[in-house]
Design an enzyme around this catalytic site. Structure first.
Site, PDB file in Angstrom:
ATOM      1  N   ARG A  11      11.394  -0.922  10.748  1.00  0.00           N
ATOM      2  CA  ARG A  11      10.356  -0.630  11.727  1.00  0.00           C
ATOM      3  C   ARG A  11      10.358  -1.652  12.857  1.00  0.00           C
ATOM      4  O   ARG A  11      10.592  -2.832  12.623  1.00  0.00           O
ATOM      5  CB  ARG A  11       8.976  -0.653  11.036  1.00  0.00           C
ATOM      6  CG  ARG A  11       8.554   0.694  10.524  1.00  0.00           C
ATOM      7  CD  ARG A  11       7.373   0.649   9.608  1.00  0.00           C
ATOM      8  NE  ARG A  11       6.230  -0.141  10.069  1.00  0.00           N
ATOM      9  CZ  ARG A  11       5.096  -0.254   9.377  1.00  0.00           C
ATOM     10  NH1 ARG A  11       4.959   0.390   8.234  1.00  0.00           N
ATOM     11  NH2 ARG A  11       4.110  -0.995   9.819  1.00  0.00           N
TER      12      ARG A  11
ATOM     13  N   ARG B  60      -0.186  -9.240  13.105  1.00  0.00           N
ATOM     14  CA  ARG B  60      -0.854  -8.214  12.276  1.00  0.00           C
ATOM     15  C   ARG B  60      -1.728  -8.866  11.203  1.00  0.00           C
ATOM     16  O   ARG B  60      -2.793  -8.357  10.867  1.00  0.00           O
ATOM     17  CB  ARG B  60       0.204  -7.289  11.645  1.00  0.00           C
ATOM     18  CG  ARG B  60       0.751  -6.269  12.645  1.00  0.00           C
ATOM     19  CD  ARG B  60       2.097  -5.713  12.247  1.00  0.00           C
ATOM     20  NE  ARG B  60       2.111  -4.983  11.000  1.00  0.00           N
ATOM     21  CZ  ARG B  60       3.222  -4.663  10.340  1.00  0.00           C
ATOM     22  NH1 ARG B  60       4.407  -4.998  10.840  1.00  0.00           N
ATOM     23  NH2 ARG B  60       3.153  -3.984   9.220  1.00  0.00           N
TER      24      ARG B  60
ATOM     25  N   ARG C 202      11.823  -5.198   4.761  1.00  0.00           N
ATOM     26  CA  ARG C 202      11.545  -3.778   4.467  1.00  0.00           C
ATOM     27  C   ARG C 202      12.517  -2.860   5.217  1.00  0.00           C
ATOM     28  O   ARG C 202      12.819  -3.029   6.376  1.00  0.00           O
ATOM     29  CB  ARG C 202      10.128  -3.415   4.881  1.00  0.00           C
ATOM     30  CG  ARG C 202       9.878  -1.904   4.794  1.00  0.00           C
ATOM     31  CD  ARG C 202       8.448  -1.515   4.922  1.00  0.00           C
ATOM     32  NE  ARG C 202       7.775  -2.111   6.044  1.00  0.00           N
ATOM     33  CZ  ARG C 202       6.462  -2.109   6.207  1.00  0.00           C
ATOM     34  NH1 ARG C 202       5.695  -1.527   5.311  1.00  0.00           N
ATOM     35  NH2 ARG C 202       5.901  -2.680   7.249  1.00  0.00           N
TER      36      ARG C 202
ATOM     37  N   LYS D 200       0.837  -1.214   0.000  1.00  0.00           N
ATOM     38  CA  LYS D 200       0.000   0.000   0.000  1.00  0.00           C
ATOM     39  C   LYS D 200       0.869   1.261   0.000  1.00  0.00           C
ATOM     40  O   LYS D 200       0.659   2.175  -0.804  1.00  0.00           O
ATOM     41  CB  LYS D 200      -0.924   0.026   1.235  1.00  0.00           C
ATOM     42  CG  LYS D 200      -1.838  -1.189   1.333  1.00  0.00           C
ATOM     43  CD  LYS D 200      -2.735  -1.122   2.548  1.00  0.00           C
ATOM     44  CE  LYS D 200      -2.012  -1.169   3.875  1.00  0.00           C
ATOM     45  NZ  LYS D 200      -1.338  -2.460   4.173  1.00  0.00           N
TER      46      LYS D 200
ATOM     47  N   ARG E 249      -9.703   0.616   9.059  1.00  0.00           N
ATOM     48  CA  ARG E 249      -9.185  -0.714   9.390  1.00  0.00           C
ATOM     49  C   ARG E 249     -10.245  -1.573  10.078  1.00  0.00           C
ATOM     50  O   ARG E 249      -9.999  -2.738  10.328  1.00  0.00           O
ATOM     51  CB  ARG E 249      -8.061  -0.596  10.415  1.00  0.00           C
ATOM     52  CG  ARG E 249      -6.682  -0.210   9.972  1.00  0.00           C
ATOM     53  CD  ARG E 249      -5.937  -1.279   9.276  1.00  0.00           C
ATOM     54  NE  ARG E 249      -4.630  -1.603   9.758  1.00  0.00           N
ATOM     55  CZ  ARG E 249      -3.514  -0.937   9.476  1.00  0.00           C
ATOM     56  NH1 ARG E 249      -3.539   0.157   8.774  1.00  0.00           N
ATOM     57  NH2 ARG E 249      -2.354  -1.375   9.903  1.00  0.00           N
TER      58      ARG E 249
HETATM   59  P1  AP5 Z   1       4.860  -1.540   1.815  1.00  0.00           P
HETATM   60  O1  AP5 Z   1       4.487  -0.764   0.618  1.00  0.00           O
HETATM   61  O2  AP5 Z   1       5.587  -0.829   2.890  1.00  0.00           O
HETATM   62  O3  AP5 Z   1       3.577  -2.317   2.389  1.00  0.00           O
HETATM   63  P2  AP5 Z   1       2.303  -1.767   3.161  1.00  0.00           P
HETATM   64  O4  AP5 Z   1       1.118  -2.464   2.595  1.00  0.00           O
HETATM   65  O5  AP5 Z   1       2.267  -0.275   3.195  1.00  0.00           O
HETATM   66  O6  AP5 Z   1       2.636  -2.374   4.580  1.00  0.00           O
HETATM   67  P3  AP5 Z   1       2.537  -1.796   6.049  1.00  0.00           P
HETATM   68  O7  AP5 Z   1       3.283  -2.775   6.925  1.00  0.00           O
HETATM   69  O8  AP5 Z   1       2.979  -0.367   6.138  1.00  0.00           O
HETATM   70  O9  AP5 Z   1       1.051  -1.909   6.313  1.00  0.00           O
HETATM   71  P4  AP5 Z   1       0.362  -1.956   7.636  1.00  0.00           P
HETATM   72  O10 AP5 Z   1      -1.015  -1.735   7.191  1.00  0.00           O
HETATM   73  O11 AP5 Z   1       0.563  -3.144   8.487  1.00  0.00           O
HETATM   74  O12 AP5 Z   1       1.113  -0.824   8.495  1.00  0.00           O
HETATM   75  P5  AP5 Z   1       0.655   0.594   9.022  1.00  0.00           P
HETATM   76  O13 AP5 Z   1       1.839   1.455   9.033  1.00  0.00           O
HETATM   77  O14 AP5 Z   1      -0.571   1.060   8.318  1.00  0.00           O
HETATM   78  O15 AP5 Z   1       5.718  -2.809   1.313  1.00  0.00           O
HETATM   79  C1  AP5 Z   1       6.250  -3.744   2.227  1.00  0.00           C
HETATM   80  C2  AP5 Z   1       7.621  -4.230   1.714  1.00  0.00           C
HETATM   81  O16 AP5 Z   1       7.435  -4.960   0.499  1.00  0.00           O
HETATM   82  C3  AP5 Z   1       8.612  -3.102   1.375  1.00  0.00           C
HETATM   83  O17 AP5 Z   1       9.906  -3.518   1.721  1.00  0.00           O
HETATM   84  C4  AP5 Z   1       8.511  -2.946  -0.157  1.00  0.00           C
HETATM   85  O18 AP5 Z   1       9.723  -2.501  -0.739  1.00  0.00           O
HETATM   86  C5  AP5 Z   1       8.182  -4.363  -0.574  1.00  0.00           C
HETATM   87  N1  AP5 Z   1       7.335  -4.412  -1.764  1.00  0.00           N
HETATM   88  C6  AP5 Z   1       6.247  -3.634  -2.034  1.00  0.00           C
HETATM   89  N2  AP5 Z   1       5.709  -3.973  -3.216  1.00  0.00           N
HETATM   90  C7  AP5 Z   1       6.464  -5.006  -3.691  1.00  0.00           C
HETATM   91  C8  AP5 Z   1       6.411  -5.805  -4.879  1.00  0.00           C
HETATM   92  N3  AP5 Z   1       5.458  -5.595  -5.813  1.00  0.00           N
HETATM   93  N4  AP5 Z   1       7.348  -6.775  -5.032  1.00  0.00           N
HETATM   94  C9  AP5 Z   1       8.305  -6.974  -4.103  1.00  0.00           C
HETATM   95  N5  AP5 Z   1       8.415  -6.260  -2.975  1.00  0.00           N
HETATM   96  C10 AP5 Z   1       7.504  -5.282  -2.769  1.00  0.00           C
HETATM   97  O19 AP5 Z   1       0.205   0.258  10.511  1.00  0.00           O
HETATM   98  C11 AP5 Z   1       1.134  -0.094  11.519  1.00  0.00           C
HETATM   99  C12 AP5 Z   1       0.404  -0.177  12.861  1.00  0.00           C
HETATM  100  O20 AP5 Z   1      -0.188   1.114  13.181  1.00  0.00           O
HETATM  101  C13 AP5 Z   1      -0.782  -1.157  12.901  1.00  0.00           C
HETATM  102  O21 AP5 Z   1      -0.354  -2.472  13.200  1.00  0.00           O
HETATM  103  C14 AP5 Z   1      -1.641  -0.551  14.017  1.00  0.00           C
HETATM  104  O22 AP5 Z   1      -1.128  -0.844  15.291  1.00  0.00           O
HETATM  105  C15 AP5 Z   1      -1.476   0.950  13.786  1.00  0.00           C
HETATM  106  N6  AP5 Z   1      -2.487   1.510  12.872  1.00  0.00           N
HETATM  107  C16 AP5 Z   1      -2.275   2.102  11.665  1.00  0.00           C
HETATM  108  N7  AP5 Z   1      -3.429   2.490  11.106  1.00  0.00           N
HETATM  109  C17 AP5 Z   1      -4.410   2.139  11.977  1.00  0.00           C
HETATM  110  C18 AP5 Z   1      -5.818   2.249  11.959  1.00  0.00           C
HETATM  111  N8  AP5 Z   1      -6.467   2.802  10.911  1.00  0.00           N
HETATM  112  N9  AP5 Z   1      -6.512   1.774  13.019  1.00  0.00           N
HETATM  113  C19 AP5 Z   1      -5.894   1.228  14.085  1.00  0.00           C
HETATM  114  N10 AP5 Z   1      -4.556   1.073  14.171  1.00  0.00           N
HETATM  115  C20 AP5 Z   1      -3.810   1.522  13.111  1.00  0.00           C
END
Ligand code: AP5
Length: 215
Positions: free
Chosen positions: A160, A171, A127, A13, A88
């Site tokens: 991270r 997660r 990552r 994402k 979420r």
């Molecule tokens: P990346 O693009 O970083 O993936 P992502 O989907 O953004 O993953 P996140 O881990 O950031 O998502 P998340 O939803 O768990 O985390 P968030 O920060 O929102 O790609 C991942 C890796 O793969 C990278 O190394 C990239 O280079 C690689 N990659 C990408 N595309 C690729 C491809 N096509 N081929 C190969 N490699 C590839 O949330 C973190 C925490 O915050 C949550 O656990 C929760 O505690 C809290 N939180 C955040 N939002 C909320 C909410 N709305 N409600 C409640 N708690 C929340």
């Protein structure tokens, strides 16, 4: 254009959001980034959020919905917005609907990026991101060229704290139980655009563009 990027942790994402920002010229609103910034700044909200994030659990709905509502009021959201990692839960989605109604804003697409769990674990544990500009990399799939970020930074790239295998598996459980029901929620409104998240980031970007009618 107004859109939501939906999908499991590590689906790509953030990677796609960084590309879409340049094409759509709308801001990326990542609740994960906002919470990490609050945590780094040591605000009460950030310290409270940390307790949940380090375990891979969701931060309470009222905390994140308040953050997003404030952010959507900013001038740069006038031409549109891109929500990354929000909503979420169904409660967050329902609150967002009311907020958008009040602000007379709408939602055009919910892009669902689909990736298998084992690929996700591999992606997340590898990552790294640039400490200067936040650009996302992967140690194997998408490393910085010659160890230098596109912004010119050279040095250690950041991992991270919640990117360990143990926390990623938690997660994923949270995603399937609390976030996956949103596919049905938005499916009923005919807003879901499914994209297979395999292939290189640029190949996935082409699929994302096509899914929202950009080609
Ligand atoms: P990346 O693009 O970083 O993936 P992502 O989907 O953004 O993953 P996140 O881990 O950031 O998502 P998340 O939803 O768990 O985390 P968030 O920060 O929102 O790609 C991942 C890796 O793969 C990278 O190394 C990239 O280079 C690689 N990659 C990408 N595309 C690729 C491809 N096509 N081929 C190969 N490699 C590839 O949330 C973190 C925490 O915050 C949550 O656990 C929760 O505690 C809290 N939180 C955040 N939002 C909320 C909410 N709305 N409600 C409640 N708690 C929340």
């Amino acid at each position: 254009m107004n859109l939501i990027l939906l999908g499991p942790p590590g689906a790509g994402k953030g990677t796609q959001a960084q590309r879409l920002v340049k094409t759509l010229k709308v801001p990326q609103i990542s609740t994960g980034d906002m919470l990490r910034e609050a945590r780094a700044a040591g605000t009460p909200l950030g310290l409270e959020a940390q307790k949940y994030m380090e375990k891979g659990e969701l931060v309470p709905d009222e905390v994140v919905t308040g953050l997003v509502e404030e952010r959507l009021k900013a001038d740069d959201c006038g031409p549109g917005y891109m929500l990354d990692g929000f909503p979420r839960t169904v409660v967050q989605a329902e609150t967002l609907e009311k907020t958008l109604d009040r602000m007379d804003k709408k939602l055009d697409h919910v892009v669902l990026i689909k990736v298998d769990d084992e690929v996700i674990v591999e992606r997340i544990t590898g990552r790294r991101s640039c400490p200067e500009c936040g650009k996302i990399y992967h140690v194997v799939f998408d490393p910085p060229k010659d160890g230098i970020c596109v912004c010119g930074y050279k040095g250690d790239f950041v991992q991270r704290a919640d990117d360990t295998e143990e926390v990623v598996r938690e997660r994923l459980k949270v995603y399937y139980s609390q976030t996956a029901p949103l596919v049905d929620f938005y499916g009923k409104q005919w807003l879901v655009r499914e994209v297979e998240g395999t292939g290189t980031p640029d190949e996935v970007f082409q699929k994302v563009r096509a899914s929202i009618g950009l080609e």
